[in-house]
Write an enzyme that holds these catalytic residues in place. Structure first.
Site, PDB file in Angstrom:
ATOM      1  N   CYS A  98      50.941  40.199  66.227  1.00 53.83           N
ATOM      2  CA  CYS A  98      49.961  39.588  65.805  1.00 53.83           C
ATOM      3  C   CYS A  98      49.649  39.667  64.136  1.00 53.83           C
ATOM      4  O   CYS A  98      49.055  40.896  63.844  1.00 53.83           O
ATOM      5  CB  CYS A  98      48.685  39.835  66.570  1.00 53.83           C
ATOM      6  SG  CYS A  98      47.121  39.223  66.061  1.00 53.83           S
ATOM      7  N   CYS A 100      46.176  40.167  63.239  1.00 57.53           N
ATOM      8  CA  CYS A 100      45.463  41.309  63.497  1.00 57.53           C
ATOM      9  C   CYS A 100      46.078  42.328  62.197  1.00 57.53           C
ATOM     10  O   CYS A 100      45.381  43.299  62.094  1.00 57.53           O
ATOM     11  CB  CYS A 100      45.777  41.969  64.954  1.00 57.53           C
ATOM     12  SG  CYS A 100      45.587  40.704  66.106  1.00 57.53           S
ATOM     13  N   ASP A 101      47.124  42.502  62.147  1.00 56.48           N
ATOM     14  CA  ASP A 101      48.116  43.502  61.441  1.00 56.48           C
ATOM     15  C   ASP A 101      48.345  43.197  60.052  1.00 56.48           C
ATOM     16  O   ASP A 101      48.815  44.305  59.450  1.00 56.48           O
ATOM     17  CB  ASP A 101      48.934  44.129  62.208  1.00 56.48           C
ATOM     18  CG  ASP A 101      48.529  44.711  63.723  1.00 56.48           C
ATOM     19  OD1 ASP A 101      47.561  44.903  63.805  1.00 56.48           O
ATOM     20  OD2 ASP A 101      49.379  44.604  64.820  1.00 56.48           O
TER      21      ASP A 101
END
Ligand code: NAP
Length: 321
Positions: A134, A137-138
């Site tokens: 993701c 997200c990261d």
């Protein structure tokens, strides 16, 4: 066999626990059958920095424990096992975990989706240590780093473009020469000077002991092997909704299996059965959107149950007049 419940929530991720929280606070005493590996996709994420309210970030598993605890605080009960069969053909609806049968007036399906994995051991070992599924997200953890993105679809292009805002270099590794992604997305990625393409290559191994140091790839034409140094690997080869249990009973997209809901609601084709979170959303796929959808499902279920009770109360009056 257990008593008939107001609502059973199937799935223990952000959508399921939020649905349970709202249902519990509406005195519906929900049962969550949360799965043996409860917590969903956030259990393989490290820091979560984009969930509102956690200003200093939070570890994915810790956040899911918070979600679960909050639902429990208001009277949710849990079965920590996998649902094996459902029957939505009549009410009360029936849900089985092995030989144990549970019955409920309404059901919220929140079984989520699973990011497709490459399926190699080194990928599993380095999840959360440089292997991610993701970018939203990261990606920010890879500022000025080199990142490999695996895949040739729209997700891979989108992830590569997003990561390029942070990373110094993004290498898209794809197993063919043609892309599944739309031409406009490929063009956008191609015209980004930080992004380069390594085609006709499959990832054989993610390199690194306790964090990612690169990948070993194999040429699909020549069979030749080589290594690419990298600090992170984003696997963007698609998601599969966890809908196998429901495909014969709930309307779904024929190609992908994602459940279909009506308009802005969480209603499925069966009145009293609702779907929330990634199991019905392949567009946003965020913890916060899944949680919002879980909330909506609980409100929809509560309203539906109350309509059913009012209808049941009205019936004898109508019969005697
Ligand atoms: P996808 O379209 O199924 O593409 C998956 C890609 O990963 C393909 O290029 C596939 O290669 C590759 N792949 C699959 N398994 C692999 C493996 N084991 N090893 C290496 N490569 C593998 O999935 P997606 O990109 O997640 O997109 C899903 C849907 O969402 C699509 O309809 C897409 O258009 C949509 N979407 C749209 C946007 C947007 O419009 N902004 C953004 C994201 C997603 P092959 O091509 O060789 O099969």
């Amino acid at each position: 066999m257990n008593d008939v419940r107001n609502v059973i929530v199937i799935g223990g991720g952000p959508a399921g626990y939020t649905a349970a929280l709202y249902a519990a606070r509406a005195n519906l005493e929900p049962l969550v059958i949360e799965g043996f590996n409860w917590g969903g996709q956030l259990m393989i994420t490290s820091d979560v920095e984009n969930y509102p309210g956690y200003a200093d970030g939070v570890l994915g598993p810790a956040m899911m424990q918070d979600f679960r605890r909050q639902a429990e605080r208001f009277g949710t009960t849990f079965v920590t096992d996998d649902v094996t069969r459902v029957d939505f053909s009549q009410r009360p609806f029936r849900v089985w975990v092995g030989d144990d049968e549970y019955r409920a007036e309404s059901v919220i399906v929140a079984t989520g989706a699973t990011a497709r994995q490459l399926g190699i051991e080194s990928e599993r070992l380095l999840q959360g240590r440089g292997v991610s599924y993701c970018a939203t997200c990261d990606a920010a953890f890879f500022r000025d780093k080199v990142v490999v993105v695996v895949g040739g679809g729209d997700s891979a292009m989108e992830e590569a473009l997003f990561i390029s805002r942070f990373a110094s270099r993004v290498v898209v590794v794809h197993r063919r020469e043609e892309f599944r992604a739309s031409p406009i997305m490929v063009d956008r990625a191609r015209s980004n000077e930080k992004i380069e393409f390594v085609l006709n290559k499959v990832v054989e191994e993610v390199l690194g002991d306790d964090k990612v140091t690169g990948v070993r790839v194999k040429d699909t034409v020549t069979g030749e092997e080589s290594e690419i140094d990298a600090d992170g690997v984003f696997v963007a080869i698609g998601h599969d909704p966890n809908t196998a249990l429901f495909l014969d009973q709930l309307d779904h997209e024929p190609d992908t299996g994602y459940l279909l809901t009506r308009g802005k609601s969480t209603e499925t084709n069966i009145p009293g059965v609702f779907a929330a979170g990634d199991v019905q959303d392949h567009v946003y796929r965020q913890a916060v959107t899944a949680a919002g959808s879980g909330c909506a499902a609980a409100l929809d279920a509560e309203r539906w149950l109350s309509e059913q009770r009012h209808a049941a109360l009205r019936t004898p009056v109508a019969a005697s007049s």
